[in-house]
Write a protein that holds these residues in place. Structure first.
Motif, PDB file in Angstrom:
ATOM      1  N   GLN A 121       0.813  -1.210   0.000  1.00  0.00           N
ATOM      2  CA  GLN A 121       0.000   0.000   0.000  1.00  0.00           C
ATOM      3  C   GLN A 121       0.851   1.267   0.000  1.00  0.00           C
ATOM      4  O   GLN A 121       1.794   1.396   0.778  1.00  0.00           O
ATOM      5  CB  GLN A 121      -0.886   0.035   1.250  1.00  0.00           C
ATOM      6  N   GLY A 122       0.490   2.223  -0.863  1.00  0.00           N
ATOM      7  CA  GLY A 122       1.055   3.572  -0.837  1.00  0.00           C
ATOM      8  C   GLY A 122       2.537   3.636  -0.555  1.00  0.00           C
ATOM      9  O   GLY A 122       3.355   3.117  -1.308  1.00  0.00           O
ATOM     10  N   ASP A 123       2.887   4.273   0.556  1.00  0.00           N
ATOM     11  CA  ASP A 123       4.288   4.480   0.930  1.00  0.00           C
ATOM     12  C   ASP A 123       4.793   3.435   1.926  1.00  0.00           C
ATOM     13  O   ASP A 123       5.789   3.669   2.623  1.00  0.00           O
ATOM     14  CB  ASP A 123       4.462   5.877   1.546  1.00  0.00           C
ATOM     15  N   THR A 124       4.126   2.276   1.975  1.00  0.00           N
ATOM     16  CA  THR A 124       4.493   1.269   2.970  1.00  0.00           C
ATOM     17  C   THR A 124       5.956   0.844   2.851  1.00  0.00           C
ATOM     18  O   THR A 124       6.661   0.726   3.863  1.00  0.00           O
ATOM     19  CB  THR A 124       3.585   0.029   2.832  1.00  0.00           C
ATOM     20  N   THR A 125       6.423   0.617   1.623  1.00  0.00           N
ATOM     21  CA  THR A 125       7.809   0.178   1.440  1.00  0.00           C
ATOM     22  C   THR A 125       8.786   1.224   1.963  1.00  0.00           C
ATOM     23  O   THR A 125       9.758   0.897   2.661  1.00  0.00           O
ATOM     24  CB  THR A 125       8.092  -0.122  -0.044  1.00  0.00           C
ATOM     25  N   ASP A 126       8.524   2.499   1.659  1.00  0.00           N
ATOM     26  CA  ASP A 126       9.387   3.571   2.174  1.00  0.00           C
ATOM     27  C   ASP A 126       9.348   3.627   3.697  1.00  0.00           C
ATOM     28  O   ASP A 126      10.381   3.828   4.352  1.00  0.00           O
ATOM     29  CB  ASP A 126       8.965   4.922   1.597  1.00  0.00           C
ATOM     30  N   ASP A 127       8.163   3.438   4.259  1.00  0.00           N
ATOM     31  CA  ASP A 127       8.029   3.453   5.724  1.00  0.00           C
ATOM     32  C   ASP A 127       8.832   2.318   6.368  1.00  0.00           C
ATOM     33  O   ASP A 127       9.481   2.510   7.409  1.00  0.00           O
ATOM     34  CB  ASP A 127       6.554   3.331   6.127  1.00  0.00           C
ATOM     35  N   LEU A 128       8.789   1.154   5.736  1.00  0.00           N
ATOM     36  CA  LEU A 128       9.532   0.010   6.263  1.00  0.00           C
ATOM     37  C   LEU A 128      11.041   0.253   6.180  1.00  0.00           C
ATOM     38  O   LEU A 128      11.797  -0.105   7.095  1.00  0.00           O
ATOM     39  CB  LEU A 128       9.159  -1.267   5.507  1.00  0.00           C
ATOM     40  N   MET A 129      11.472   0.885   5.109  1.00  0.00           N
ATOM     41  CA  MET A 129      12.892   1.204   4.982  1.00  0.00           C
ATOM     42  C   MET A 129      13.326   2.207   6.048  1.00  0.00           C
ATOM     43  O   MET A 129      14.441   2.113   6.587  1.00  0.00           O
ATOM     44  CB  MET A 129      13.175   1.743   3.576  1.00  0.00           C
ATOM     45  N   GLU A 130      12.453   3.148   6.374  1.00  0.00           N
ATOM     46  CA  GLU A 130      12.762   4.107   7.441  1.00  0.00           C
ATOM     47  C   GLU A 130      12.869   3.399   8.800  1.00  0.00           C
ATOM     48  O   GLU A 130      13.709   3.750   9.627  1.00  0.00           O
ATOM     49  CB  GLU A 130      11.690   5.193   7.481  1.00  0.00           C
ATOM     50  N   LYS A 131      12.000   2.424   9.015  1.00  0.00           N
ATOM     51  CA  LYS A 131      12.061   1.666  10.269  1.00  0.00           C
ATOM     52  C   LYS A 131      13.393   0.934  10.383  1.00  0.00           C
ATOM     53  O   LYS A 131      14.003   0.867  11.468  1.00  0.00           O
ATOM     54  CB  LYS A 131      10.903   0.675  10.344  1.00  0.00           C
ATOM     55  N   ALA A 132      13.853   0.370   9.267  1.00  0.00           N
ATOM     56  CA  ALA A 132      15.148  -0.315   9.284  1.00  0.00           C
ATOM     57  C   ALA A 132      16.277   0.665   9.599  1.00  0.00           C
ATOM     58  O   ALA A 132      17.204   0.354  10.357  1.00  0.00           O
ATOM     59  CB  ALA A 132      15.391  -1.001   7.939  1.00  0.00           C
ATOM     60  N   ALA A 133      16.171   1.876   9.012  1.00  0.00           N
ATOM     61  CA  ALA A 133      17.208   2.892   9.226  1.00  0.00           C
ATOM     62  C   ALA A 133      17.266   3.343  10.679  1.00  0.00           C
ATOM     63  O   ALA A 133      18.318   3.809  11.145  1.00  0.00           O
ATOM     64  CB  ALA A 133      16.966   4.083   8.310  1.00  0.00           C
ATOM     65  N   GLU A 134      16.140   3.221  11.402  1.00  0.00           N
ATOM     66  CA  GLU A 134      16.134   3.563  12.822  1.00  0.00           C
ATOM     67  C   GLU A 134      16.959   2.567  13.644  1.00  0.00           C
ATOM     68  O   GLU A 134      17.410   2.875  14.748  1.00  0.00           O
ATOM     69  CB  GLU A 134      14.697   3.584  13.345  1.00  0.00           C
ATOM     70  N   ILE A 135      17.134   1.373  13.108  1.00  0.00           N
ATOM     71  CA  ILE A 135      17.853   0.321  13.822  1.00  0.00           C
ATOM     72  C   ILE A 135      19.320   0.270  13.407  1.00  0.00           C
ATOM     73  O   ILE A 135      20.215   0.162  14.243  1.00  0.00           O
ATOM     74  CB  ILE A 135      17.196  -1.057  13.549  1.00  0.00           C
ATOM     75  N   THR A 136      19.558   0.358  12.092  1.00  0.00           N
ATOM     76  CA  THR A 136      20.929   0.234  11.589  1.00  0.00           C
ATOM     77  C   THR A 136      21.063   0.953  10.254  1.00  0.00           C
ATOM     78  O   THR A 136      20.105   1.028   9.481  1.00  0.00           O
ATOM     79  CB  THR A 136      21.331  -1.251  11.412  1.00  0.00           C
ATOM     80  N   HIS A 137      22.278   1.447  10.002  1.00  0.00           N
ATOM     81  CA  HIS A 137      22.552   2.087   8.719  1.00  0.00           C
ATOM     82  C   HIS A 137      23.114   1.087   7.715  1.00  0.00           C
ATOM     83  O   HIS A 137      23.342   1.438   6.555  1.00  0.00           O
ATOM     84  CB  HIS A 137      23.539   3.244   8.905  1.00  0.00           C
ATOM     85  N   ALA A 138      23.319  -0.149   8.148  1.00  0.00           N
ATOM     86  CA  ALA A 138      23.866  -1.166   7.245  1.00  0.00           C
ATOM     87  C   ALA A 138      23.161  -2.499   7.461  1.00  0.00           C
ATOM     88  O   ALA A 138      23.774  -3.487   7.884  1.00  0.00           O
ATOM     89  CB  ALA A 138      25.373  -1.307   7.452  1.00  0.00           C
ATOM     90  N   PRO A 139      21.855  -2.561   7.183  1.00  0.00           N
ATOM     91  CA  PRO A 139      21.127  -3.822   7.371  1.00  0.00           C
ATOM     92  C   PRO A 139      21.548  -4.855   6.338  1.00  0.00           C
ATOM     93  O   PRO A 139      21.942  -4.508   5.221  1.00  0.00           O
ATOM     94  CB  PRO A 139      19.667  -3.403   7.165  1.00  0.00           C
ATOM     95  N   SER A 140      21.474  -6.104   6.698  1.00  0.00           N
ATOM     96  CA  SER A 140      21.776  -7.155   5.724  1.00  0.00           C
ATOM     97  C   SER A 140      20.659  -7.195   4.682  1.00  0.00           C
ATOM     98  O   SER A 140      19.484  -6.934   4.983  1.00  0.00           O
ATOM     99  CB  SER A 140      21.884  -8.515   6.416  1.00  0.00           C
ATOM    100  N   LEU A 141      21.014  -7.513   3.457  1.00  0.00           N
ATOM    101  CA  LEU A 141      20.017  -7.574   2.382  1.00  0.00           C
ATOM    102  C   LEU A 141      18.987  -8.670   2.652  1.00  0.00           C
ATOM    103  O   LEU A 141      17.807  -8.526   2.303  1.00  0.00           O
ATOM    104  CB  LEU A 141      20.713  -7.810   1.040  1.00  0.00           C
ATOM    105  N   ARG A 142      19.426  -9.747   3.291  1.00  0.00           N
ATOM    106  CA  ARG A 142      18.477 -10.818   3.610  1.00  0.00           C
ATOM    107  C   ARG A 142      17.380 -10.317   4.540  1.00  0.00           C
ATOM    108  O   ARG A 142      16.185 -10.574   4.321  1.00  0.00           O
ATOM    109  CB  ARG A 142      19.197 -11.999   4.267  1.00  0.00           C
TER     110      ARG A 142
END
Length: 401
Positions: free
Chosen positions: A43-64
């Motif tokens: 939905q809408g900006d969900t993917t961008d929102d999820l990426m922002e959530k990941a960025a809150e945890i780490t700046h180098a998340p594993s691709l998996r």
């Protein structure tokens, strides 16, 4: 009775009202006596929102782990759409990408489909159910979740259509079809009734965002006709198929791509095998190269200039800087303040003067050309990013208006 695959993007399922609008389109198709498989995006900006959530945890998340995270967006969409169809009295079942049989390679974040196992989809269709599939995702040989990269839901929909030998694959978007240019940039852009696979593939590869180029490649390979149409306005869309009238429009579209980075390797040894070494290094890291320009050799050196997708800029720069001693190059320079503007049309194969008309339009608007690339049905130029919209309008006026 026909088998129809319908794909809806994120903006088409952005909220409750949009979801019920999509459900009504699907229900009408089903009630006309067709078997229907629906592929939806997050939905809408969900993917961008999820990426922002990941960025809150780490700046180098594993691709998996990013694939595991991002795949959840489509699962929300398929469940909600299946519920909405149920409210309209249509039996529906939602399936994740792996439940639907998508088997991919091991490249997290940009996986490619290896094969489709369609038994589950066919079983559910045999029960007269609408099958709602999560696009953009699959399962690799490690049984890990993978995502297909940008435009992956288009690719998912066409892959299902190919595997099931569907009669039609409809790609619903927030525009009414394929236009001669982005109507948000060129007000006089015209909607096309039909366009060939080759022309659509070039436009998709050159920055037109209405269809993903991988989906067009699949449709062409397996002979699946596509229809691009609006989920909001019920009017005929654009048919994408193998052959169209070659005596029709000279130019089918003007596209721009601002997601480009230009690399210049300075002082490369002027000897056999150097270009192979450079582009082999990039290929090993899955970095695509587009326009290539090589200077005339002098003092036993030459300069090698080429473009890569902006998303690969950091990786490409790191790879090349590390390899400078091995390549014998003096330096690598990078710039991303450029845009690629292209004209596409099968008609230009037998019509002289296309390049001169394009270059004249740019000259009259005082737009400088840095690099040029051509094929049988397209001409691309690299210009300053600040001039991109002006260039698209000037070229569109010269050819289409």
């Amino acid at each position: 009775m026909a088998l129809i695959v319908q794909k809806f993007g994120g903006s088409s399922v952005a909220d409750r009202d949009h979801i019920f609008n999509v459900a009504r389109i699907v229900a009408d198709t089903y009630r006309d006596g067709n078997s229907v498989v629906v592929v939806v995006s997050a939905q809408g900006d969900t993917t961008d929102d999820l990426m922002e959530k990941a960025a809150e945890i780490t700046h180098a998340p594993s691709l998996r782990e990013m694939d595991m995270l991002l795949a959840s967006g489509e699962q929300i969409s398929i469940a909600l759409l299946s519920m909405a169809l149920g409210e309209l009295g249509v039996k529906a079942i939602s399936l994740t990408g792996w439940q639907a049989g998508f088997k991919t390679d091991r490249n997290y974040s940009k996986a490619r489909i290896r094969r489709m196992e369609t038994e589950r989809i066919e079983s559910e269709l045999a029960k007269n159910q609408v099958v709602v599939v999560a696009g953009f995702q699959g399962l690799n040989s490690h049984e890990d979740v993978t995502t297909l990269g940008r435009g992956g839901s288009d690719t998912s929909a066409v892959a299902i259509a190919c595997a099931l030998k569907a009669d039609l694959c409809q790609i619903y978007t927030d525009v009414e079809g394929v236009y001669t240019a982005d109507p948000r940039i060129v007000r006089s852009a015209k909607k096309l009734d039909v366009i060939s696979f080759d022309e659509m593939l070039e436009l998709a590869s050159l920055g037109a965002q209405v269809l993903n180029n991988r989906s067009v490649e699949l449709a062409k390979k397996y002979g699946i006709n596509l229809e691009v149409l609006s989920s909001l306005n019920p009017v005929p869309g654009t048919i994408v198929k193998e052959v169209v009238d070659m005596e029709g429009m000279l130019i089918k579209g003007v596209a721009k791509d601002v997601n480009v980075a230009v690399f210049s390797l300075i002082g490369v040894p002027d000897q056999p095998g150097v270009s192979f070494k450079v582009f082999s290094l990039l290929s090993q890291r899955k970095i695509n190269v587009d326009i290539i320009l090589q200077s005339v050799g002098r003092d036993n050196t030459k300069d090698l200039t080429f473009t890569v997708p902006l998303a690969d800029k950091t990786l490409a720069e790191s790879v090349l800087k590390d390899a400078l001693p091995r390549l014998g190059a003096k330096d690598v320079k990078v710039r991303d303040d450029v845009a690629k503007v292209s004209v596409v049309g099968a008609g230009m194969q037998s019509y002289p003067g296309v390049a001169s008309t394009m270059f004249e339009a740019l000259y009259e608007n005082n737009i400088n050309i840095h690099m040029i690339s051509t094929s049988e049905i397209k001409i691309s130029v690299l210009i300053d990013k600040a001039d991109a919209d002006r260039a698209v309008n000037a070229i569109h006026d010269a050819f289409i208006n």
